[in-house]
Motif scaffolding. Structure first.
Motif, PDB file in Angstrom:
ATOM      1  N   HIS A 492       0.801  -1.282   0.026  1.00 11.69           N
ATOM      2  CA  HIS A 492      -0.111   0.157  -0.061  1.00 11.69           C
ATOM      3  C   HIS A 492       0.958   1.379  -0.079  1.00 11.69           C
ATOM      4  O   HIS A 492       0.601   2.218  -0.707  1.00 11.69           O
ATOM      5  N   THR A 493       1.895   1.163   0.780  1.00 10.64           N
ATOM      6  CA  THR A 493       2.814   2.436   0.742  1.00 10.64           C
ATOM      7  C   THR A 493       3.642   2.580  -0.352  1.00 10.64           C
ATOM      8  O   THR A 493       3.878   3.500  -0.904  1.00 10.64           O
ATOM      9  N   LEU A 494       4.078   1.492  -1.037  1.00  7.41           N
ATOM     10  CA  LEU A 494       4.779   1.720  -2.343  1.00  7.41           C
ATOM     11  C   LEU A 494       3.803   2.058  -3.338  1.00  7.41           C
ATOM     12  O   LEU A 494       4.295   2.535  -4.286  1.00  7.41           O
ATOM     13  N   ALA A 495       2.742   1.526  -3.267  1.00  6.94           N
ATOM     14  CA  ALA A 495       1.653   2.184  -4.246  1.00  6.94           C
ATOM     15  C   ALA A 495       1.604   3.713  -4.151  1.00  6.94           C
ATOM     16  O   ALA A 495       1.519   4.206  -5.030  1.00  6.94           O
ATOM     17  N   GLY A 496       1.376   4.105  -2.950  1.00 11.34           N
ATOM     18  CA  GLY A 496       1.296   5.424  -2.919  1.00 11.34           C
ATOM     19  C   GLY A 496       2.615   6.205  -3.140  1.00 11.34           C
ATOM     20  O   GLY A 496       2.521   7.363  -3.778  1.00 11.34           O
ATOM     21  N   ASN A 497       3.734   5.608  -3.150  1.00 13.76           N
ATOM     22  CA  ASN A 497       4.868   6.259  -3.659  1.00 13.76           C
ATOM     23  C   ASN A 497       4.959   6.352  -5.109  1.00 13.76           C
ATOM     24  O   ASN A 497       5.517   7.120  -5.755  1.00 13.76           O
ATOM     25  N   CYS A 498       4.317   5.526  -5.660  1.00 13.43           N
ATOM     26  CA  CYS A 498       4.100   5.518  -7.274  1.00 13.43           C
ATOM     27  C   CYS A 498       3.589   6.945  -7.817  1.00 13.43           C
ATOM     28  O   CYS A 498       3.684   7.050  -9.048  1.00 13.43           O
ATOM     29  N   LEU A 499       2.844   7.525  -6.850  1.00 15.85           N
ATOM     30  CA  LEU A 499       2.118   8.535  -7.413  1.00 15.85           C
ATOM     31  C   LEU A 499       2.772   9.635  -7.049  1.00 15.85           C
ATOM     32  O   LEU A 499       2.021  10.785  -7.308  1.00 15.85           O
ATOM     33  N   ALA A 500       3.949   9.791  -6.529  1.00 20.46           N
ATOM     34  CA  ALA A 500       4.761  10.872  -6.105  1.00 20.46           C
ATOM     35  C   ALA A 500       5.221  11.548  -7.667  1.00 20.46           C
ATOM     36  O   ALA A 500       5.564  12.790  -7.657  1.00 20.46           O
ATOM     37  N   ILE A 501       5.458  10.439  -8.758  1.00 22.89           N
ATOM     38  CA  ILE A 501       5.966  11.239  -9.954  1.00 22.89           C
ATOM     39  C   ILE A 501       4.956  11.299 -10.816  1.00 22.89           C
ATOM     40  O   ILE A 501       4.164  10.095 -11.161  1.00 22.89           O
ATOM     41  N   ARG A 502       4.330  12.290 -11.142  1.00 25.05           N
ATOM     42  CA  ARG A 502       3.162  12.413 -12.100  1.00 25.05           C
ATOM     43  C   ARG A 502       3.566  12.763 -13.457  1.00 25.05           C
ATOM     44  O   ARG A 502       4.410  13.252 -13.661  1.00 25.05           O
ATOM     45  N   PRO A 503       2.807  12.117 -14.396  1.00 23.57           N
ATOM     46  CA  PRO A 503       2.947  12.536 -15.945  1.00 23.57           C
ATOM     47  C   PRO A 503       3.021  14.102 -16.218  1.00 23.57           C
ATOM     48  O   PRO A 503       2.161  14.615 -15.753  1.00 23.57           O
ATOM     49  N   PRO A 504       3.959  14.159 -17.055  1.00 23.13           N
ATOM     50  CA  PRO A 504       4.129  15.750 -17.387  1.00 23.13           C
ATOM     51  C   PRO A 504       3.113  16.199 -18.274  1.00 23.13           C
ATOM     52  O   PRO A 504       3.411  16.772 -19.367  1.00 23.13           O
ATOM     53  N   LEU A 505       1.774  16.355 -17.785  1.00 27.17           N
ATOM     54  CA  LEU A 505       0.816  16.943 -18.308  1.00 27.17           C
ATOM     55  C   LEU A 505       0.234  18.205 -17.849  1.00 27.17           C
ATOM     56  O   LEU A 505       0.018  18.128 -16.745  1.00 27.17           O
ATOM     57  N   GLY A 506       0.083  19.332 -18.520  1.00 29.59           N
ATOM     58  CA  GLY A 506      -0.209  20.666 -17.846  1.00 29.59           C
ATOM     59  C   GLY A 506      -1.610  20.969 -18.395  1.00 29.59           C
ATOM     60  O   GLY A 506      -2.362  20.089 -18.735  1.00 29.59           O
ATOM     61  N   MET A 507      -1.884  22.205 -18.499  1.00 28.29           N
ATOM     62  CA  MET A 507      -3.167  22.776 -18.759  1.00 28.29           C
ATOM     63  C   MET A 507      -3.365  22.538 -20.008  1.00 28.29           C
ATOM     64  O   MET A 507      -2.616  22.386 -20.977  1.00 28.29           O
ATOM     65  N   PHE A 508      -4.724  22.250 -20.627  1.00 32.40           N
ATOM     66  CA  PHE A 508      -5.354  21.563 -21.809  1.00 32.40           C
ATOM     67  C   PHE A 508      -4.385  20.515 -22.325  1.00 32.40           C
ATOM     68  O   PHE A 508      -3.855  20.587 -23.490  1.00 32.40           O
ATOM     69  N   ARG A 509      -3.975  19.508 -21.514  1.00 34.35           N
ATOM     70  CA  ARG A 509      -3.128  18.528 -21.835  1.00 34.35           C
ATOM     71  C   ARG A 509      -1.905  18.943 -22.573  1.00 34.35           C
ATOM     72  O   ARG A 509      -1.069  18.088 -23.117  1.00 34.35           O
ATOM     73  N   ASP A 510      -1.417  20.216 -22.486  1.00 35.28           N
ATOM     74  CA  ASP A 510       0.012  20.462 -23.003  1.00 35.28           C
ATOM     75  C   ASP A 510       1.069  19.865 -22.022  1.00 35.28           C
ATOM     76  O   ASP A 510       0.586  19.418 -21.034  1.00 35.28           O
ATOM     77  N   PHE A 511       2.130  19.936 -22.214  1.00 34.81           N
ATOM     78  CA  PHE A 511       3.178  19.239 -21.408  1.00 34.81           C
ATOM     79  C   PHE A 511       3.615  20.113 -20.196  1.00 34.81           C
ATOM     80  O   PHE A 511       3.918  21.410 -20.366  1.00 34.81           O
ATOM     81  N   SER A 512       4.051  19.606 -19.178  1.00 33.75           N
ATOM     82  CA  SER A 512       4.396  20.315 -18.106  1.00 33.75           C
ATOM     83  C   SER A 512       6.095  20.107 -18.035  1.00 33.75           C
ATOM     84  O   SER A 512       6.520  18.908 -17.901  1.00 33.75           O
ATOM     85  N   THR A 513       6.721  21.018 -18.286  1.00 33.20           N
ATOM     86  CA  THR A 513       8.161  21.220 -18.543  1.00 33.20           C
ATOM     87  C   THR A 513       8.918  22.037 -17.277  1.00 33.20           C
ATOM     88  O   THR A 513       8.470  22.437 -16.675  1.00 33.20           O
ATOM     89  N   GLU A 514      10.275  21.555 -17.610  1.00 26.14           N
ATOM     90  CA  GLU A 514      11.341  22.273 -16.735  1.00 26.14           C
ATOM     91  C   GLU A 514      12.251  22.896 -17.366  1.00 26.14           C
ATOM     92  O   GLU A 514      12.896  22.301 -18.244  1.00 26.14           O
ATOM     93  N   LYS A 515      12.710  24.072 -17.099  1.00 26.13           N
ATOM     94  CA  LYS A 515      13.561  24.786 -17.960  1.00 26.13           C
ATOM     95  C   LYS A 515      15.067  24.231 -17.488  1.00 26.13           C
ATOM     96  O   LYS A 515      15.664  24.319 -16.251  1.00 26.13           O
ATOM     97  N   ASP A 516      15.903  23.923 -18.479  1.00 28.02           N
ATOM     98  CA  ASP A 516      17.108  23.573 -18.141  1.00 28.02           C
ATOM     99  C   ASP A 516      18.271  24.821 -17.888  1.00 28.02           C
ATOM    100  O   ASP A 516      17.554  25.927 -18.342  1.00 28.02           O
ATOM    101  N   LEU A 530       8.570   7.354 -18.158  1.00 22.66           N
ATOM    102  CA  LEU A 530       8.659   5.830 -18.387  1.00 22.66           C
ATOM    103  C   LEU A 530       8.321   5.323 -16.780  1.00 22.66           C
ATOM    104  O   LEU A 530       7.758   4.403 -16.516  1.00 22.66           O
ATOM    105  N   THR A 531       8.772   6.151 -15.751  1.00 19.18           N
ATOM    106  CA  THR A 531       8.833   5.655 -14.348  1.00 19.18           C
ATOM    107  C   THR A 531       7.336   5.469 -13.758  1.00 19.18           C
ATOM    108  O   THR A 531       7.232   4.502 -13.281  1.00 19.18           O
ATOM    109  N   PRO A 532       6.294   6.097 -14.262  1.00 18.31           N
ATOM    110  CA  PRO A 532       5.054   5.905 -13.943  1.00 18.31           C
ATOM    111  C   PRO A 532       4.588   4.371 -14.269  1.00 18.31           C
ATOM    112  O   PRO A 532       3.913   3.609 -13.620  1.00 18.31           O
ATOM    113  N   PHE A 533       4.984   3.992 -15.694  1.00 22.39           N
ATOM    114  CA  PHE A 533       4.725   2.724 -15.964  1.00 22.39           C
ATOM    115  C   PHE A 533       5.368   1.578 -15.368  1.00 22.39           C
ATOM    116  O   PHE A 533       5.160   0.546 -14.960  1.00 22.39           O
ATOM    117  N   VAL A 534       6.739   1.850 -15.351  1.00 20.85           N
ATOM    118  CA  VAL A 534       7.466   0.894 -14.573  1.00 20.85           C
ATOM    119  C   VAL A 534       7.149   0.793 -12.960  1.00 20.85           C
ATOM    120  O   VAL A 534       7.199  -0.266 -12.613  1.00 20.85           O
TER     121      VAL A 534
END
Length: 634
Positions: A492-516, A530-534
């Motif tokens: 149960h705790t491991l499953a909850g931990n899986c939700l810590a990394i959310r798919p990078p989808l933002g408003m209107f299903r555009d991508f949630s990005t991070e500036k390099d 990949l991590t959410p599927f793994v």
């Protein structure tokens, strides 16, 4: 604007939409004209209701040209609703149109929106006349993924002058009338027959035309060297029970099996197990122009670390060739795994030759992506050792093995497997353990779901033995699966931990990005794609007691175990594979440009098709996480 001008504008917009979006770009001229004759251009202001459940049986199919549509329908979670956003290129309400019912979703314009609206009769006409549109309506993004793969293979075939796909069945490559003889045939008669027919092998068959053995020129050298009587029957010197594959098996499988078993010929059988033909490595290479078997031999036979490093330098070129030939992601990762395993094995053997045998049985274990057989050309080391101390003190044996483990880690580093910055390596005393110590380590990990243990579980629960006492490694893996399956609190705790990394989808299903650091907005395909599927596959497999590490294989096993439907598992596998494909393509681009390889991608660099499928794949990741929320009541 006159009525004629309005019609002309609508026609221009609709034609541009057809050209830019699959599967509509596959419409023949007649269906394109039909579409243009029946579609309507509709504009909505922000806040306008476009479609709602109370509207009754849906009468129109909507294709978004510009703007964003907010959608809301009954779902799971504290609020009891599911919200999502649609943008340009998306459509709705597909399920309601197919089911000829009212929609269950409330659609509102989140911004000013322009849509193409197709009446139900026109939708049904296109559904009946266009196989591509019908396939898309039935399978959604899966049909687009198939289209991408076909396009890649057609492009490869065009560049290489023919069908060069690894998906070619063996029946199209095999020699259908191979030279055969009976087991009683004398060696010298067999050799004469091979010489007369100018072939390098002969199959030994019984009266039912089943392959009982194979004899090659390589075997003949051994016969001569050993002074075997040439009047002896072939059964005395043949290689018995040769490997075989069904005639419908793809060439890729033959390539892998020939490389894995160091053989140059593969027997091909019909659906009743009788001899249908034979395929040689020459036949495969004539098709693919790749040297997987030769490269595998070069790695396996490397006489020094320097030779091993040189052989490894060809791996990148092989991956590029396979991608150019349209190989699937799982095919490529399997071949990378094969080559990496051969490299690790030879690195261990060379290290033992140089450092000396520690005199104790041990097993080399791979963790993380290597343990899952999902490595790409960018990888570091995640490994450990399982040893049997016998009658000696465990610590004494460990101290004897550790110098060898460090030498192996250094050799692998020279071969391109960079040293792990987190010290997840066999030279770490905490990862060089006996069976009892490993079992206790995993027991503590499962028994106390601390943040550190949860992080460690994402690495150590994905493992497989590579070298040494493989049954001992498999037994430990099964023990780990049993321990995890028996602890619902940990899961149960491991499953909850899986939700810590959310798919990078933002408003209107555009991508949630991070500036390099260079100012470009990117997404991390590995961590957030990949991590959410793994992670989800791992926790579901552990709950089901499935001792499998590979992510696609876990999904297949979850279907067999009744945990997931075949439809859901297939969607998750295909989405995972597409993100992995984008990652490999980005690595390929970075390598060609001489850049430092990483997993970060600028989504603005994607073509419209890839961008659209990536969004759908990430949406599948989000749907998968919702399934975890329901299953584990998170």
């Amino acid at each position: 604007m006159t009525g004629t001008e309005v019609v002309a504008e609508a026609n221009t917009i609709a034609q541009a939409f057809l050209n830019d979006h699959a599967p509509f770009d596959r419409f023949p001229r007649s269906l394109r004209d039909y579409f243009l004759d029946h579609v309507q251009l509709m504009d909505y202001s922000a806040g306008d209701v476009i479609l709602e459940p109370g509207s009754g049986r849906v009468r129109h199919f909507y294709l978004i040209v510009s703007g964003g549509v907010a959608a809301e329908r009954p779902g799971v979670g504290e609020e009891g609703v599911e919200r999502f956003e649609l943008e340009a290129g998306d459509n709705f309400p597909m399920a309601a149109m197919i089911g000829q019912r009212a929609t269950r979703t409330f659609y509102r314009a989140a911004t000013d929106v322009r849509c193409l609206r197709l009446p139900r009769p026109a939708f049904e006409h296109l559904l009946g006349e266009s196989p591509a549109f019908r396939d898309y309506c039935m399978r959604g993004v899966s049909s687009l993924l198939d289209q991408v793969q076909r396009d890649i293979q057609q492009h490869a075939a065009g560049n290489l002058g023919g069908d060069s796909s690894l998906e070619t069945p063996l029946r199209g490559l095999m020699q259908s009338d191979p030279l055969t003889c009976s087991p009683e045939t004398a060696i010298h008669k067999t050799v004469r027959s091979m010489h007369e027919h100018e072939v390098g092998s002969i199959l030994v068959t019984d009266t039912g035309r089943r392959a009982k053995g194979i004899f090659t020129l390589h075997d003949l050298r051994a016969v001569v060297a050993d002074g075997v009587d040439l009047e002896s029957p072939l059964s005395a010197v043949m290689t018995p029970d040769p490997l075989s594959l069904d005639a419908d098996t793809y060439a890729f499988e033959a390539v892998v099996e020939m490389a894995r078993h160091h053989i140059r010929h593969m027997v091909v059988t019909d659906d009743r197990g009788r001899l249908a033909g034979i395929v040689s490595e020459r036949d495969i290479f004539a098709l693919q122009r790749i040297n997987l078997v030769h490269l595998t031999r070069a790695i396996t036979a490397a006489g020094s670390v320097e030779a091993l490093v040189r052989a490894r330098s060809d791996v990148g070129a092989l991956i590029d060739t396979m991608m150019a030939h349209g190989a699937g992601v799982e095919q490529i990762t399997r071949i990378i795994t094969l080559l990496n395993d051969r490299t690790v094995t030879r690195a261990i053997e060379l290290s033992i030759e140089e450092q000396g045998d520690p005199g104790v049985p041990f097993t080399w274990i791979a963790f993380g992506s290597e343990g899952r057989s999902e490595q790409t050309r960018v990888t570091d080391q995640d490994n450990g050792i399982l040893f049997d101390p016998g009658d000696e003190a465990t610590e004494t044996v460990r101290q004897r093995i550790l110098p060898l483990a460090w030498h192996i880690n250094q050799v692998l580093d020279r071969c391109g497997f960079t040293l792990c910055t987190g010290n997840v390596m066999a030279s770490n005393p905490r990862l060089c353990l006996s069976f009892a110590e490993w079992e206790q380590t995993f027991r503590e990990m499962v028994g106390s779901a601390t943040p550190e243990n949860l992080l460690n579980s994402t690495i150590y629960f994905d493992f497989r033995p590579i070298w040494g006492d493989l049954p001992a490694g498999d037994a430990l893996h099964q023990r780990v699966a049993d321990l995890a399956a028996g602890n619902s609190v940990f899961l149960h705790t491991l499953a909850g931990n899986c939700l810590a990394i959310r798919p990078p989808l933002g408003m209107f299903r555009d991508f949630s990005t991070e500036k390099d650091t260079d100012g470009v907005e990117r997404i991390d395909l590995k961590v957030r794609g990949l991590t959410p599927f793994v992670d989800a596959a791992r926790v579901l497999a552990l709950q089901a007691g499935i001792a499998e590490s590979n992510t696609p294989a876990r999904y297949r096993a979850l279907v067999s175990g009744g945990v997931l439907s075949a439809e859901d598992a297939g969607a998750f596998q295909r989405s995972f594979a597409f993100i992995q494909l984008l990652r490999m393509r980005e690595h390929q681009r970075q390598a060609a440009a001489g850049e430092s390889m990483n997993n970060r991608l600028d989504p603005d660099e994607l073509n419209p098709m890839d961008r659209r499928i990536l969004k759908e794949a990430l949406r599948e990741a989000r749907r998968l996480q919702k399934k975890l929320e329901v299953r584990f009541q998170l």
